[in-house]
Design an enzyme around this catalytic site. Structure first.
Site, PDB file in Angstrom:
ATOM      1  N   ASP A  21     -28.712 -65.906  10.822  1.00 49.59           N
ATOM      2  CA  ASP A  21     -29.355 -64.928   9.784  1.00 49.59           C
ATOM      3  C   ASP A  21     -29.511 -63.394  10.232  1.00 49.59           C
ATOM      4  O   ASP A  21     -29.161 -62.342   9.577  1.00 49.59           O
ATOM      5  CB  ASP A  21     -30.692 -65.581   9.099  1.00 49.59           C
ATOM      6  CG  ASP A  21     -30.124 -66.937   8.491  1.00 49.59           C
ATOM      7  OD1 ASP A  21     -29.644 -66.959   7.277  1.00 49.59           O
ATOM      8  OD2 ASP A  21     -30.437 -67.912   9.378  1.00 49.59           O
ATOM      9  N   ARG A 102     -47.280 -62.396  13.876  1.00 53.37           N
ATOM     10  CA  ARG A 102     -46.574 -61.440  13.130  1.00 53.37           C
ATOM     11  C   ARG A 102     -46.959 -59.986  13.316  1.00 53.37           C
ATOM     12  O   ARG A 102     -46.209 -58.954  13.474  1.00 53.37           O
ATOM     13  CB  ARG A 102     -46.502 -61.714  11.578  1.00 53.37           C
ATOM     14  CG  ARG A 102     -45.791 -63.125  11.603  1.00 53.37           C
ATOM     15  CD  ARG A 102     -44.594 -63.380  12.058  1.00 53.37           C
ATOM     16  NE  ARG A 102     -43.855 -64.652  11.980  1.00 53.37           N
ATOM     17  CZ  ARG A 102     -42.870 -65.123  12.555  1.00 53.37           C
ATOM     18  NH1 ARG A 102     -42.692 -64.595  13.931  1.00 53.37           N
ATOM     19  NH2 ARG A 102     -42.424 -66.213  12.243  1.00 53.37           N
ATOM     20  N   ASP A 131     -44.490 -64.916   6.080  1.00 50.10           N
ATOM     21  CA  ASP A 131     -44.000 -63.934   7.080  1.00 50.10           C
ATOM     22  C   ASP A 131     -43.539 -62.281   6.837  1.00 50.10           C
ATOM     23  O   ASP A 131     -43.961 -61.427   7.390  1.00 50.10           O
ATOM     24  CB  ASP A 131     -43.021 -64.625   8.223  1.00 50.10           C
ATOM     25  CG  ASP A 131     -43.717 -65.609   8.892  1.00 50.10           C
ATOM     26  OD1 ASP A 131     -44.780 -65.527   9.244  1.00 50.10           O
ATOM     27  OD2 ASP A 131     -42.858 -66.641   9.225  1.00 50.10           O
ATOM     28  N   SER A 182     -36.655 -75.865   9.504  1.00 50.68           N
ATOM     29  CA  SER A 182     -36.846 -74.341   9.833  1.00 50.68           C
ATOM     30  C   SER A 182     -38.006 -74.510  10.732  1.00 50.68           C
ATOM     31  O   SER A 182     -39.283 -74.927  10.588  1.00 50.68           O
ATOM     32  CB  SER A 182     -37.120 -73.684   8.443  1.00 50.68           C
ATOM     33  OG  SER A 182     -37.946 -72.390   8.882  1.00 50.68           O
TER      34      SER A 182
END
Ligand code: ARG
Length: 409
Positions: A21, A102, A131, A182
């Site tokens: 991705d 993050r 996120d 994921s």
């Protein structure tokens, strides 16, 4: 395609993971947004991947420059350690292992954008998760003038379509069949979602775990360990003084071997979605548990009580993306002020998925007084004073009880 509004962007820094991705994001940014230079950034957060390979992959996918940053030390010292002092557990369960990474990645994206004179940053998060919120809020706080480009929030491609799009630009389709999950990994833990986990009643299969052993495979005999703290920071395990990164690694290995540190929960995302999450964060959970225990013997009751409120808020803020914000700074000032007395050690027994506290002590900061607590010889405590104390302590309740017993007749 609404590429026109982005045409003024010439150079963008893309948060890159090496997956299909984010790889597809590279030609997409160039072709659909008309951006001439895509510079990628991969963060080493202790996830144990071959980052040179990932760096090359970005270049093969069309990046003009591919940067790898080793953030492991700052991740532990500036993010994990404050979380331990804050006993941070979102919804009383999740120690924020993904959430903490993050703002650090965002900070690096902004710094690189400044260094190379980029006018935008980009990430590959979709519109459903937390996120994206954390990245966007942190980028806005640190680089309010920078544009944020989020291809995956805008393209209407399925995963298959994204793969076909990538192939047109020389990005190979994934060789192995993609895992149905994921997964986000860093030194603090693993976050696992999707696949059959989307049915919240389905037990998590054993093969999704990598840092913790199952209780069936963990040792039959318990292992006792001691964790040493100084000013609320863990500094050693079993009398071995360790660097912050080593502490996390050692705590991960010890806890993980005994199967402690798995979490299965329903989580309230920022975007209003309830999701089923599986985590394994063996070291961080162990250290938070030990730290909280040490506070129980070194902090005053009113401080412990109030700190609980602050901790809950701290965890929410970090989860919800407000790492760089005024309230977090203020809460942290309070937390820091409480930690000067959090010195000592905690003894923990690891066994079959459990980490049980079996002892705690502080040489210079213990508020525990054996001579007061004792059931044996009494020479410092005056029992008769308790009567007067209770007389006033229960006064209002007694008045209420008298009134109520009268009205009942
Ligand atoms: N739900 C977790 C959080 O918000 C983890 C998200 C991790 N991402 C992933 N791709 N599994 O912190």
């Amino acid at each position: 395609m609404e590429q026109i509004q982005m045409q003024q962007v010439k150079k963008v820094v893309l948060a890159y993971s090496g997956g299909v991705d984010t790889s597809v994001c590279i030609p997409y940014l160039k072709n659909e947004y008309g951006i001439s230079e895509v510079v990628t950034f991969v963060a080493d957060l202790g996830q144990g991947e071959d980052l040179e390979l990932i760096r090359q992959k970005a270049l093969n996918s069309g990046a003009s420059q591919s940067i790898v940053g080793n953030l492991v030390n700052s991740f532990v010292e500036k993010y994990a350690f404050p979380a331990i002092r804050a006993n941070a557990l979102y919804l009383d369960k999740y120690p924020l292992s993904t959430a903490l990474a993050r703002p650090l990645i965002a900070e690096n994206l902004v710094n690189i954008a400044r260094e190379i004179n980029a006018d935008a940053v980009a990430h590959g998060c979709t519109g459903k998760g937390n996120d994206q919120v954390r990245f966007d809020l942190a980028i806005n706080a640190l680089g309010p003038d920078l544009k944020i480009i989020t291809p995956a929030r805008e393209w209407n491609m399925s995963r298959e379509e994204a793969i076909v799009y990538g192939e047109k630009f020389g990005i190979p389709a994934p060789v192995s069949k993609k895992s149905p999950y994921s997964i986000d990994v860093n030194l603090l833990g693993r976050s696992i979602e999707a696949g059959i986990l989307e049915d919240p009643m389905q037990e998590a299969p054993e093969d999704i775990f990598a840092m913790t052993s199952s209780i069936y495979n963990s040792p039959d005999s318990p292992q006792d360990i001691e964790i040493v703290f100084k000013n609320g920071f863990p500094v050693g395990i079993n009398d071995e003084f360790l660097t912050p990164v080593e502490i996390i690694q050692k705590a991960n290995n010890l806890s993980g071997a005994h199967g402690f540190g798995r979490i299965d929960m329903i989580e309230d995302r920022v975007v209003g979605i309830k999701s089923r999450e599986i985590y394994e964060t063996p070291g961080l959970l162990l250290l938070i548990k030990a730290h909280k225990e040490l506070e129980s013997i070194t902090l005053n009751p009113d401080v412990v009580d109030f700190k609980g409120i602050v901790e809950k808020k701290w965890g929410q803020l970090v989860y919800q993306g407000f790492w760089f914000g005024p309230l977090k700074d203020s809460l942290e000032a309070f937390i820091s002020s409480t930690q000067t007395s959090v010195n000592g050690r905690v003894k923990i027994r690891l066994h079959k998925g459990n980490a049980t506290v079996i002892g705690r002590m502080s040489e210079n900061n213990s508020l525990y007084r054996e001579d007061l607590a004792t059931y044996s010889k009494d020479d410092v405590f005056n029992h008769s004073l308790a009567e007067g104390f209770i007389y006033m302590w229960g006064m209002s309740n007694k008045i209420w009880a008298e009134l109520n017993s009268k009205t009942k007749d």
